[in-house]
Design a protein around this motif. Structure first.
Motif, short mmCIF file in Angstrom:
data_model
loop_
_atom_site.label_atom_id
_atom_site.label_comp_id
_atom_site.label_asym_id
_atom_site.label_seq_id
_atom_site.Cartn_x
_atom_site.Cartn_y
_atom_site.Cartn_z
N THR A 72 77.09 78.47 -37.46
CA THR A 72 75.84 78.41 -38.24
C THR A 72 75.53 79.81 -38.75
OG1 THR A 72 74.45 78.84 -36.31
CG2 THR A 72 74.94 76.52 -36.82
N LYS A 73 74.82 79.88 -39.83
CA LYS A 73 74.49 81.18 -40.43
C LYS A 73 73.71 82.06 -39.44
CE LYS A 73 73.41 83.68 -44.33
NZ LYS A 73 73.65 83.94 -45.65
N ARG A 74 72.92 81.45 -38.57
CA ARG A 74 72.13 82.25 -37.62
C ARG A 74 73.01 82.92 -36.56
NH1 ARG A 74 70.89 77.06 -35.70
NH2 ARG A 74 71.40 76.82 -33.51
N ASN A 75 74.25 82.46 -36.41
CA ASN A 75 75.17 83.09 -35.46
C ASN A 75 75.98 84.23 -36.09
OD1 ASN A 75 74.26 81.07 -33.78
ND2 ASN A 75 76.25 80.73 -32.87
N VAL A 76 75.78 84.46 -37.38
CA VAL A 76 76.45 85.57 -38.06
C VAL A 76 75.61 86.82 -37.84
CG1 VAL A 76 77.23 86.49 -40.27
CG2 VAL A 76 77.46 84.03 -39.79
N ILE A 77 76.21 87.82 -37.20
CA ILE A 77 75.48 89.04 -36.88
C ILE A 77 75.46 89.99 -38.08
CG2 ILE A 77 75.40 91.06 -35.37
CD1 ILE A 77 76.95 89.32 -33.31
N ASP A 78 76.64 90.26 -38.63
CA ASP A 78 76.76 91.21 -39.74
C ASP A 78 78.15 91.09 -40.34
OD1 ASP A 78 78.37 92.43 -37.80
OD2 ASP A 78 76.83 93.86 -37.25
N LYS A 79 78.39 91.87 -41.38
CA LYS A 79 79.73 91.85 -41.97
C LYS A 79 80.27 93.26 -42.10
CE LYS A 79 78.80 91.65 -46.96
NZ LYS A 79 79.06 90.87 -48.17
N VAL A 80 81.58 93.35 -42.05
CA VAL A 80 82.28 94.63 -42.17
C VAL A 80 82.27 95.03 -43.64
CG1 VAL A 80 84.51 95.80 -41.91
CG2 VAL A 80 83.78 94.10 -40.20
N VAL A 81 81.78 96.23 -43.92
CA VAL A 81 81.79 96.71 -45.31
C VAL A 81 82.73 97.90 -45.52
CG1 VAL A 81 79.54 95.81 -45.95
CG2 VAL A 81 79.69 98.09 -44.97
N LYS A 82 83.08 98.57 -44.41
CA LYS A 82 83.98 99.72 -44.56
C LYS A 82 84.63 100.01 -43.21
CE LYS A 82 84.34 104.41 -46.20
NZ LYS A 82 83.77 105.46 -47.01
N VAL A 120 73.85 94.08 -42.76
CA VAL A 120 73.27 92.75 -42.56
C VAL A 120 73.80 91.82 -43.64
CG1 VAL A 120 71.17 93.58 -41.43
CG2 VAL A 120 71.22 93.32 -43.90
N VAL A 121 73.76 90.56 -43.36
CA VAL A 121 74.36 89.58 -44.26
C VAL A 121 73.29 88.98 -45.18
CG1 VAL A 121 75.63 87.42 -44.40
CG2 VAL A 121 76.13 89.05 -42.58
N ILE A 170 61.33 102.21 -44.58
CA ILE A 170 62.64 102.33 -43.97
C ILE A 170 63.04 100.97 -43.41
CG2 ILE A 170 63.97 103.39 -42.12
CD1 ILE A 170 62.15 105.81 -42.38
N ALA A 171 64.23 100.54 -43.73
CA ALA A 171 64.70 99.24 -43.26
C ALA A 171 66.00 99.43 -42.49
CB ALA A 171 64.92 98.30 -44.44
N ASP A 172 66.14 98.69 -41.41
CA ASP A 172 67.38 98.71 -40.64
C ASP A 172 68.31 97.68 -41.25
OD1 ASP A 172 69.32 99.02 -38.77
OD2 ASP A 172 68.24 98.03 -37.15
N SER A 173 69.23 98.15 -42.09
CA SER A 173 70.07 97.20 -42.81
C SER A 173 71.55 97.37 -42.55
CB SER A 173 69.81 97.33 -44.31
OG SER A 173 70.12 98.63 -44.74
N ALA A 174 71.92 98.29 -41.64
CA ALA A 174 73.33 98.49 -41.35
C ALA A 174 73.48 99.22 -40.03
CB ALA A 174 74.00 99.29 -42.47
N HIS A 175 74.69 99.20 -39.50
CA HIS A 175 74.99 100.02 -38.33
C HIS A 175 76.47 100.39 -38.34
CE1 HIS A 175 76.18 96.10 -36.60
NE2 HIS A 175 76.93 96.80 -35.79
N VAL A 176 76.81 101.33 -37.48
CA VAL A 176 78.16 101.84 -37.39
C VAL A 176 78.66 101.62 -35.97
CG1 VAL A 176 79.57 103.93 -37.51
CG2 VAL A 176 77.73 103.58 -39.15
N GLY A 177 79.92 101.24 -35.85
CA GLY A 177 80.51 101.07 -34.53
C GLY A 177 81.89 101.69 -34.50
N ILE A 178 82.39 101.91 -33.29
CA ILE A 178 83.76 102.40 -33.12
C ILE A 178 84.54 101.26 -32.50
CG2 ILE A 178 85.24 104.09 -32.01
CD1 ILE A 178 82.82 105.99 -32.11
#
Length: 150
Positions: free
Chosen positions: A81-91, A29-30, A2-10
């Motif tokens: 910098t790439k290390r400051n990128v947390i994640d990207k919006v996919v939907k 994750v990016v 199991i990998a933590d590869s995404a999350h959901v927010g409101i």
């Protein structure tokens, strides 16, 4: 495995061409970025506090991986910098759509949503009075939440 590869927010804010308060946002994750992606980045503010910002990717450096971005609210451009990128919006799941109702039902915190919508309505009525379209979307959502909590 199991990998933590995404999350959901409101969403608790309006980001042009991306989200309104109350929308459900799916992030991942990016691994690879491309021009036009909307990402969350960690930034140090002018008063030396950490802030999470939603920005649009405008260019990626092949040399050092730096990401050029544009803030959709202010129009300002800068590099992170790439290390400051947390994640990207996919939907983005629009508030009160059928899919949103199904997912949000599990969250159930209508009071938080009501408070968030009121805060945004006050903000846009006070500081961005020329943004009638944004205000009307927030007002409709606020009305819908009030109806459901009766």
């Amino acid at each position: 495995m199991i990998a933590d590869s995404a999350h959901v927010g409101i969403s608790d804010r309006y980001i042009p061409n991306v989200m309104y308060p109350g929308d459900i946002i799916v992030y991942t994750v990016v691994d690879m970025l491309k021009t036009g992606d909307y990402i969350q980045v960690l930034q140090l503010t002018d008063i030396k506090e950490l802030a999470v910002e939603h920005v649009e990717v405008t260019k990626i450096s092949m040399i050092d991986g730096a990401v050029s971005v544009e803030d959709p609210l202010s129009g300002s451009t800068y590099s992170v910098t790439k290390r400051n990128v947390i994640d990207k919006v996919v939907k983005v799941i629009t508030a009160f759509s059928q899919e949103w109702e199904h997912v949000f039902y599990e969250f159930k915190d209508r009071r938080w949503l009501l408070k968030t919508l009121k805060k945004n309505l006050d903000l846009y009525n006070t500081f961005y009075s020329n943004q009638r379209q944004i205000v009307s979307v927030i007002e409709r959502r606020l009305s819908k939440v009030k109806e459901e909590t009766r």
